[in-house]
Design an enzyme around this catalytic site. Structure first.
Site, PDB file in Angstrom:
ATOM      1  N   LYS A 172       0.885  -1.173   0.000  1.00 56.83           N
ATOM      2  CA  LYS A 172       0.000   0.000   0.000  1.00 56.83           C
ATOM      3  C   LYS A 172       0.920   1.220   0.000  1.00 56.83           C
ATOM      4  O   LYS A 172       1.362   1.683   1.054  1.00 56.83           O
ATOM      5  CB  LYS A 172      -0.885  -0.020   1.250  1.00 56.83           C
ATOM      6  CG  LYS A 172      -2.232   0.668   1.100  1.00 56.83           C
ATOM      7  CD  LYS A 172      -2.200   2.105   0.688  1.00 56.83           C
ATOM      8  CE  LYS A 172      -1.865   3.033   1.844  1.00 56.83           C
ATOM      9  NZ  LYS A 172      -1.645   4.458   1.366  1.00 56.83           N
ATOM     10  N   GLU A 247       9.142   1.816  11.216  1.00 55.71           N
ATOM     11  CA  GLU A 247      10.222   2.813  11.049  1.00 55.71           C
ATOM     12  C   GLU A 247       9.529   4.167  11.002  1.00 55.71           C
ATOM     13  O   GLU A 247       8.805   4.469  10.057  1.00 55.71           O
ATOM     14  CB  GLU A 247      11.011   2.513   9.787  1.00 55.71           C
ATOM     15  CG  GLU A 247      12.413   3.090   9.840  1.00 55.71           C
ATOM     16  CD  GLU A 247      12.474   4.504   9.312  1.00 55.71           C
ATOM     17  OE1 GLU A 247      12.517   5.442  10.153  1.00 55.71           O
ATOM     18  OE2 GLU A 247      12.462   4.686   8.096  1.00 55.71           O
ATOM     19  N   CYS A 281      13.852  10.606   6.695  1.00 60.03           N
ATOM     20  CA  CYS A 281      13.792  10.383   8.144  1.00 60.03           C
ATOM     21  C   CYS A 281      15.162  10.546   8.787  1.00 60.03           C
ATOM     22  O   CYS A 281      15.265  10.831   9.974  1.00 60.03           O
ATOM     23  CB  CYS A 281      13.201   9.017   8.456  1.00 60.03           C
ATOM     24  SG  CYS A 281      14.068   7.669   7.640  1.00 60.03           S
ATOM     25  N   GLU A 383       9.260  16.884  14.659  1.00 62.83           N
ATOM     26  CA  GLU A 383       9.707  16.557  13.302  1.00 62.83           C
ATOM     27  C   GLU A 383       9.020  17.482  12.303  1.00 62.83           C
ATOM     28  O   GLU A 383       7.797  17.492  12.206  1.00 62.83           O
ATOM     29  CB  GLU A 383       9.399  15.094  12.963  1.00 62.83           C
ATOM     30  CG  GLU A 383       9.988  14.702  11.621  1.00 62.83           C
ATOM     31  CD  GLU A 383       9.749  13.246  11.241  1.00 62.83           C
ATOM     32  OE1 GLU A 383      10.690  12.595  10.809  1.00 62.83           O
ATOM     33  OE2 GLU A 383       8.598  12.773  11.377  1.00 62.83           O
TER      34      GLU A 383
HETATM   35  O1  TXE Z   1       2.513  10.017   6.929  1.00 66.94           O
HETATM   36  P1  TXE Z   1       1.652   8.749   7.259  1.00 66.94           P
HETATM   37  P2  TXE Z   1       2.003  11.468   6.538  1.00 66.94           P
HETATM   38  C1  TXE Z   1       6.388  11.940   9.149  1.00 66.94           C
HETATM   39  C2  TXE Z   1       6.652  13.376   8.741  1.00 66.94           C
HETATM   40  C3  TXE Z   1       5.359  13.769   8.129  1.00 66.94           C
HETATM   41  C4  TXE Z   1       4.400  13.069   9.036  1.00 66.94           C
HETATM   42  C5  TXE Z   1       3.046  12.823   8.476  1.00 66.94           C
HETATM   43  O2  TXE Z   1       6.880  14.148   9.884  1.00 66.94           O
HETATM   44  O3  TXE Z   1       5.168  15.152   8.117  1.00 66.94           O
HETATM   45  O4  TXE Z   1       5.003  11.827   9.310  1.00 66.94           O
HETATM   46  O5  TXE Z   1       3.171  12.314   7.164  1.00 66.94           O
HETATM   47  C6  TXE Z   1      -0.389   5.142   5.466  1.00 66.94           C
HETATM   48  N1  TXE Z   1      -3.325   2.555   8.775  1.00 66.94           N
HETATM   49  N2  TXE Z   1       6.861  10.974   8.162  1.00 66.94           N
HETATM   50  O6  TXE Z   1       0.738  11.822   7.227  1.00 66.94           O
HETATM   51  O7  TXE Z   1       0.205   9.086   7.396  1.00 66.94           O
HETATM   52  C7  TXE Z   1      -0.369   6.227   4.422  1.00 66.94           C
HETATM   53  O8  TXE Z   1      -1.393   6.037   3.476  1.00 66.94           O
HETATM   54  C8  TXE Z   1      -2.430   2.110   7.886  1.00 66.94           C
HETATM   55  C9  TXE Z   1       8.117  10.343   8.450  1.00 66.94           C
HETATM   56  O9  TXE Z   1       1.998  11.542   5.077  1.00 66.94           O
HETATM   57  O10 TXE Z   1       2.319   8.050   8.365  1.00 66.94           O
HETATM   58  C10 TXE Z   1       1.029   6.053   3.850  1.00 66.94           C
HETATM   59  O11 TXE Z   1       1.057   4.972   2.920  1.00 66.94           O
HETATM   60  N3  TXE Z   1      -1.729   2.909   7.078  1.00 66.94           N
HETATM   61  C11 TXE Z   1       8.394   9.225   7.550  1.00 66.94           C
HETATM   62  C12 TXE Z   1       1.845   5.687   5.087  1.00 66.94           C
HETATM   63  O12 TXE Z   1       0.906   5.230   6.044  1.00 66.94           O
HETATM   64  C13 TXE Z   1      -1.933   4.229   7.180  1.00 66.94           C
HETATM   65  C14 TXE Z   1       7.884   9.253   6.191  1.00 66.94           C
HETATM   66  C15 TXE Z   1       2.642   6.830   5.691  1.00 66.94           C
HETATM   67  O13 TXE Z   1       1.790   7.928   5.894  1.00 66.94           O
HETATM   68  C16 TXE Z   1      -2.855   4.758   8.105  1.00 66.94           C
HETATM   69  C17 TXE Z   1       6.605   9.913   6.059  1.00 66.94           C
HETATM   70  C18 TXE Z   1      -3.568   3.856   8.929  1.00 66.94           C
HETATM   71  N4  TXE Z   1      -4.447   4.269   9.848  1.00 66.94           N
HETATM   72  C19 TXE Z   1       6.167  10.770   7.026  1.00 66.94           C
HETATM   73  N5  TXE Z   1      -2.835   6.104   7.984  1.00 66.94           N
HETATM   74  C20 TXE Z   1       9.658   8.471   7.698  1.00 66.94           C
HETATM   75  N6  TXE Z   1       9.821   7.754   8.805  1.00 66.94           N
HETATM   76  O14 TXE Z   1      10.504   8.464   6.830  1.00 66.94           O
HETATM   77  C21 TXE Z   1      -1.929   6.412   7.024  1.00 66.94           C
HETATM   78  N7  TXE Z   1      -1.398   5.271   6.515  1.00 66.94           N
END
Ligand code: TXE
Length: 480
Positions: A172, A247, A281, A383
């Site tokens: 996904k 992660e 990250c 972050e």
């Molecule tokens: O990430 P999400 P977002 C951090 C960074 C960013 C913040 C929010 O600070 O500003 O997170 O980003 C899926 N059940 N990082 O909101 O939501 C979503 O569809 C299952 C750090 O865009 O965490 C996507 O595929 N899955 C980071 C994935 O999770 C769910 C990289 C990541 O999205 C879900 C990205 C749920 N309930 C953001 N809700 C890093 N560690 O590198 C969302 N998703």
């Protein structure tokens, strides 16, 4: 163009027939309509993956799977320019970065895990009357949930070991960057994987992502994303006893001591702050500097940030592309405003560059260097995940350590000193999963990758990935 799901070896529209628009963040123009999936699509994909797991895929030897991974690596490499352009258009990053980092790393992920799986060494524990040996068995169907910052890079980092160990996959990708996952599905099946071995379900986290985590037929979840989302994923998966790797975010410190090679330290700290628009990250978003060299480092960083070229991602001279979305830029701009409210001085950047159409509709933001903030304020501890770095002076090693460890995250750190003993001592004392001394983001795929505290649970990389994507089984044979 409509980007469909990929289920059971073929493209499939969402069961609901719904799509959502996927814009190019640098121009606002629509790249594709994308399948908006829900539980029915996830169920179809999980069933296809289960059938493949119990069917033809089970008969493939480890060497056959490794050969498949090598073919996939070759196929990605053959399409490097096309995939780099697609990743850049979808994510906003400079095409030069995608062509030299993201896509080559996707190739390397498949090549590396082909080799790692071929060369696995498993322990045996002989007894006087019996022999124990440990086998690794595939787990079943893995759900791989990936973010938008390094779309193909991170998806292949999970897919390669999952397939190498004989699992099947439902991926996904982030709804913000789905394009290269679609291309990967076609490549994997074009290379001869049985249908259902690798499936992709597109859509939003709360709809498709949540359904994937909750699906009883999905036996393991590898998630990279935000910390709050990671908590939700863990709350759903843990009571179902799924294998789980998380992660999550970071607020990594770059620590520069006065005895460091300052020219290298400044250039690398700048790269660590701003590469990929600060959307990695591992980015070093807090720079801690020993007071005698503080002014010099602050000036050097400001010069570095001002020398970066913010512009069209497909232009060869661009070093900072577009942020991933207008919403994300608004969040990052909110932090620049907050930094000022919290008493910081913004030395450069944090503004929208004037670019010609169609880039005037893009999510561009010039890189910002901020000083004068208390180390415990929100700007310096939350972050931001964008091109904003804060710089803080320290007087003693103990103070630097307290500052570095004083956040909820614990992913990585970069330490700059020419004092070998201090380099060791300080690295040992840091509450993080990964430390670089006199470098940053130098990666060997054999080493453990992951964080402590709110940065996640578990390790991937090398043998840690092979372990995560398998079940160890001990077999004890009596020799009598
Ligand atoms: O990430 P999400 P977002 C951090 C960074 C960013 C913040 C929010 O600070 O500003 O997170 O980003 C899926 N059940 N990082 O909101 O939501 C979503 O569809 C299952 C750090 O865009 O965490 C996507 O595929 N899955 C980071 C994935 O999770 C769910 C990289 C990541 O999205 C879900 C990205 C749920 N309930 C953001 N809700 C890093 N560690 O590198 C969302 N998703």
């Amino acid at each position: 163009m409509t980007l469909h799901n990929f289920i059971g070896g073929a493209p499939a529209p969402a069961a609901s027939g719904q799509t959502f628009d996927n814009p190019n963040p640098a121009t606002g123009q629509r790249l594709a309509k994308v399948a908006r999936s829900g539980p029915a699509d996830v169920d179809a994909a999980a069933q296809a993956a289960r059938r493949a797991f119990e069917g033809p895929w089970r008969g493939w030897s480890a060497n056959q799977r490794a050969d498949l991974l090598d073919r996939i690596a070759d196929a990605i490499e053959a399409r490097l320019d096309e995939l780099a352009a697609l990743e850049s258009a979808d994510q906003g990053k400079p095409v030069s970065l995608a062509a030299t980092v993201d896509i080559p790393r996707a190739v390397a992920n498949f090549r590396f895990f082909a080799g790692a799986a071929r060369h696995q060494q498993l322990p045996s524990h002989p007894m006087a009357q019996a022999l124990n040996y440990t086998a690794r068995r595939p787990v079943g169907v893995f759900g791989l949930i990936t973010p938008w910052n390094l779309p193909l890079y991170l998806l292949t980092w999970k897919t390669a070991p999952a397939l190498a160990m004989g699992n099947t996959v439902v991926a996904k990708p982030s709804e913000l960057t789905p394009m290269t996952a679609g291309a990967l599905a076609e490549i994997i099946h074009g290379c001869g994987a049985p249908e259902g071995v690798f499936n992709v379900v597109h859509g939003f986290g709360a709809e498709a992502g949540q359904a994937l985590v909750a699906h009883p037929g999905v036996k393991g979840i590898s998630f990279t994303g935000g910390t709050v989302t990671g908590q939700r994923v863990a709350a759903t998966a843990a009571p179902m006893f799924k294998k789980l790797s998380l992660e999550l975010g970071g607020k990594n410190a770059t620590v520069i001591f006065a005895d460091a090679d300052l020219d290298r330290a400044i250039a690398t700290a700048g790269a660590a702050a701003f590469r990929n628009q600060g959307e990695i990250c591992l980015c070093g978003s807090r720079i801690l500097v020993e007071r005698p060299v503080y002014d010099r480092v602050l000036m050097g960083l400001t010069e570095y940030a001002s020398s970066l070229t913010v512009g069209p991602p497909d232009h060869p001279d661009t070093t900072i592309g577009s942020l991933v979305s207008l919403d994300h830029r608004a969040k990052v701009e909110g932090y620049v405003a907050l930094a000022r409210e919290e008493g910081g001085t913004v030395h450069c950047g944090g503004t929208r560059p004037a670019l010609p159409a169609p880039y005037d509709q893009g999510a561009f933001l010039s890189p910002a260097v901020v000083s004068g903030l208390p180390i415990s304020c929100r700007t310096a501890t939350e972050e931001i995940f964008g091109p904003v770095v804060t710089v803080h002076p320290f007087d003693t090693e103990a103070e630097a350590l307290e500052m570095a460890n004083g956040v909820r995250y614990g992913l990585s750190a970069s330490v700059w000193t020419n004092n070998l003993r201090r380099g060791h001592r300080f690295s040992e004392a840091l509450d993080v999963g990964m430390v670089w001394v006199n470098t940053w983001m130098l990666r060997d795929l054999r080493v453990p990758f992951g964080g402590v505290k709110d940065s996640g649970v578990g390790r991937e990389g090398g043998d840690w990935s092979l372990e995560f994507y398998s079940e160890n089984k001990n077999i004890c044979i009596h020799l009598g």
